[in-house]
Design an enzyme around this catalytic site. Structure first.
Site, PDB file in Angstrom:
ATOM      1  N   GLY A   1       2.533   2.038  10.886  1.00 19.87           N
ATOM      2  CA  GLY A   1       3.559   3.079  10.792  1.00 19.87           C
ATOM      3  C   GLY A   1       4.254   3.390  12.109  1.00 19.87           C
ATOM      4  O   GLY A   1       4.941   4.407  12.219  1.00 19.87           O
TER       5      GLY A   1
ATOM      6  N   ASN B   1       0.876  -1.178   0.000  1.00 21.22           N
ATOM      7  CA  ASN B   1       0.000   0.000   0.000  1.00 21.22           C
ATOM      8  C   ASN B   1       0.914   1.230   0.000  1.00 21.22           C
ATOM      9  O   ASN B   1       1.494   1.564   1.019  1.00 21.22           O
ATOM     10  CB  ASN B   1      -0.877  -0.041   1.264  1.00 21.22           C
ATOM     11  N   TRP B   2       1.023   1.846  -1.149  1.00 26.69           N
ATOM     12  CA  TRP B   2       1.991   2.946  -1.291  1.00 26.69           C
ATOM     13  C   TRP B   2       1.478   4.253  -0.679  1.00 26.69           C
ATOM     14  O   TRP B   2       2.229   5.210  -0.564  1.00 26.69           O
ATOM     15  CB  TRP B   2       2.337   3.153  -2.763  1.00 26.69           C
ATOM     16  N   LYS B   3       0.208   4.308  -0.360  1.00 26.60           N
ATOM     17  CA  LYS B   3      -0.405   5.520   0.234  1.00 26.60           C
ATOM     18  C   LYS B   3      -0.122   6.753  -0.636  1.00 26.60           C
ATOM     19  O   LYS B   3       0.054   6.617  -1.844  1.00 26.60           O
ATOM     20  CB  LYS B   3       0.067   5.696   1.680  1.00 26.60           C
TER      21      LYS B   3
ATOM     22  N   SER C   1       3.273  -2.340  10.384  1.00 25.59           N
ATOM     23  CA  SER C   1       4.713  -2.446  10.679  1.00 25.59           C
ATOM     24  C   SER C   1       5.336  -3.784  10.284  1.00 25.59           C
ATOM     25  O   SER C   1       6.237  -4.276  10.967  1.00 25.59           O
ATOM     26  CB  SER C   1       4.985  -2.126  12.150  1.00 25.59           C
TER      27      SER C   1
ATOM     28  N   GLY D   1       2.763  -1.132   4.310  1.00 25.86           N
ATOM     29  CA  GLY D   1       2.805   0.291   3.986  1.00 25.86           C
ATOM     30  C   GLY D   1       4.236   0.743   3.772  1.00 25.86           C
ATOM     31  O   GLY D   1       4.809   0.579   2.694  1.00 25.86           O
ATOM     32  N   GLY D   2       4.841   1.296   4.823  1.00 23.56           N
ATOM     33  CA  GLY D   2       6.185   1.873   4.730  1.00 23.56           C
ATOM     34  C   GLY D   2       7.200   0.993   4.024  1.00 23.56           C
ATOM     35  O   GLY D   2       7.952   1.470   3.158  1.00 23.56           O
TER      36      GLY D   2
ATOM     37  N   GLU E   1      -5.557  -4.904  10.411  1.00 19.21           N
ATOM     38  CA  GLU E   1      -4.490  -3.934  10.665  1.00 19.21           C
ATOM     39  C   GLU E   1      -4.796  -3.186  11.960  1.00 19.21           C
ATOM     40  O   GLU E   1      -5.597  -2.237  11.954  1.00 19.21           O
ATOM     41  CB  GLU E   1      -4.405  -2.924   9.522  1.00 19.21           C
TER      42      GLU E   1
ATOM     43  N   HIS F   1      -9.493   1.354   4.751  1.00 17.09           N
ATOM     44  CA  HIS F   1      -8.233   1.486   5.481  1.00 17.09           C
ATOM     45  C   HIS F   1      -8.476   2.389   6.695  1.00 17.09           C
ATOM     46  O   HIS F   1      -9.253   3.342   6.632  1.00 17.09           O
ATOM     47  CB  HIS F   1      -7.156   2.084   4.571  1.00 17.09           C
TER      48      HIS F   1
ATOM     49  N   GLU G   1      -6.880   4.719   7.912  1.00 14.76           N
ATOM     50  CA  GLU G   1      -6.651   6.158   7.676  1.00 14.76           C
ATOM     51  C   GLU G   1      -7.892   6.799   7.075  1.00 14.76           C
ATOM     52  O   GLU G   1      -8.221   7.942   7.373  1.00 14.76           O
ATOM     53  CB  GLU G   1      -5.408   6.340   6.783  1.00 14.76           C
TER      54      GLU G   1
HETATM   55  P1  PGA Z   1       2.786   0.142   7.693  1.00 16.14           P
HETATM   56  O1  PGA Z   1       1.335   0.404   7.063  1.00 16.14           O
HETATM   57  O2  PGA Z   1       3.303  -1.126   7.063  1.00 16.14           O
HETATM   58  O3  PGA Z   1       3.593   1.354   7.296  1.00 16.14           O
HETATM   59  O4  PGA Z   1       2.613   0.013   9.160  1.00 16.14           O
HETATM   60  C1  PGA Z   1       0.440  -0.644   6.811  1.00 16.14           C
HETATM   61  C2  PGA Z   1      -0.829  -0.094   6.214  1.00 16.14           C
HETATM   62  O5  PGA Z   1      -1.257   0.999   6.592  1.00 16.14           O
HETATM   63  O6  PGA Z   1      -1.431  -0.734   5.331  1.00 16.14           O
END
Ligand code: PGA
Length: 251
Positions: free
Chosen positions: A173, A9-11, A213, A234-235, A167, A97, A99
């Site tokens: 993150g 997930n590149w956000k 993470s 994500g990251g 998640e 998600h 967010e």
């Molecule tokens: P993260 O994000 O790997 O940076 O913790 C995961 C996500 O939000 O899908």
């Protein structure tokens, strides 16, 4: 046997140049080092149409959101419909998600509607669920997540047309991850909830990803937990070495 899914997930990251370079690097390594797992990347909407034009055999492409409007086209400024995503070459879309649930006030009902729109157009929604730190500390994590499953997963979902991603909000993150026991307990509870909603055969084939993470250093352990069928990253999906370092733990 459920095939694992390694999803990035590149956000809201990358310019055109950075995003294309990362996509090419992922496509190259994925074409050389094949494993018995599926690979998905979900770039931003600034990149998806460009990346879809590159040869990407063996890597699925997804979006990070889809319109809640049950229409292919229309007066929905800023929205992109499931039909439009499909037309671009996407096969998956992340919905709900945390967010978006937190910052865009998306409710379970909205998430369910989006998942339904996706499925009806032949896109696979990756439905995200997860508790906040406060909810976990209050001992409500299982209850909250099972409610999110009941209210966000449409009744037409099957193991083939929908993926779940657990998640924990506090793990996204932050570098913090739940214990293996907590991940196992939650993934088992999610599968039980799917079983009571949609039956045994759907529950036994549906993939339940873990996200929050995930890194090359913890991926083997997290992805080895019972009922964990892959990762939403994500990251660590923003660097090919890290993304593929996670995938490589499954070879
Ligand atoms: P993260 O994000 O790997 O940076 O913790 C995961 C996500 O939000 O899908």
């Amino acid at each position: 046997m459920r095939k694992k899914l390694i999803a990035g997930n590149w956000k809201m990251n990358q310019t055109k140049a950075d995003g294309l370079a990362l996509a090419k690097a992922v496509f190259e390594v994925a074409s050389k080092e094949k494993g018995n797992f599926d690979v998905l990347i979900c770039p931003g909407m600034n990149l998806l149409p460009l990346i879809a034009e590159l040869p990407h055999e063996g890597v699925y492409l997804g979006a990070q959101d889809v319109s809640v409007a049950p229409k292919d086209f229309g007066a929905y400024t800023g929205d992109v419909s499931a039909a439009q995503l499909k037309d671009l070459g996407a096969s998956h879309v992340i919905v709900g998600h945390s967010e978006r649930r937190a910052m865009r006030h998306e409710t379970d009902a909205i998430v369910k509607e989006k998942a339904l729109n996706a499925i009806e157009k032949g896109l696979i929604p990756v439905v995200c669920v997860g508790e906040t730190l406060e909810e976990r500390e209050e001992g409500k994590a299982l209850e909250i997540v099972c409610r999110q499953i009941r209210e966000s997963v449409p009744s037409i979902a099957t193991g083939e047309n929908l993926v779940v991603a657990y998640e924990p909000v506090w793990a996204i993150g932050t570098g913090k991850v739940p214990s293996v026991q907590d991940v196992e307990e939650m993934h088992t509870a999610i599968r039980e909830e799917i079983k009571s909603l949609l039956g045994e055969s759907v529950a036994s084939t549906m993939r339940i990803l873990y996200g929050g993470s995930v890194k090359p250093s913890n991926a083997k352990e997290l992805l080895g937990v019972a009922n964990v069928d892959g990762a939403l990253i994500g990251g660590a999906s923003l660097k090919v070495e890290d993304f593929w370092g996670i995938a490589a733990t499954q070879m």
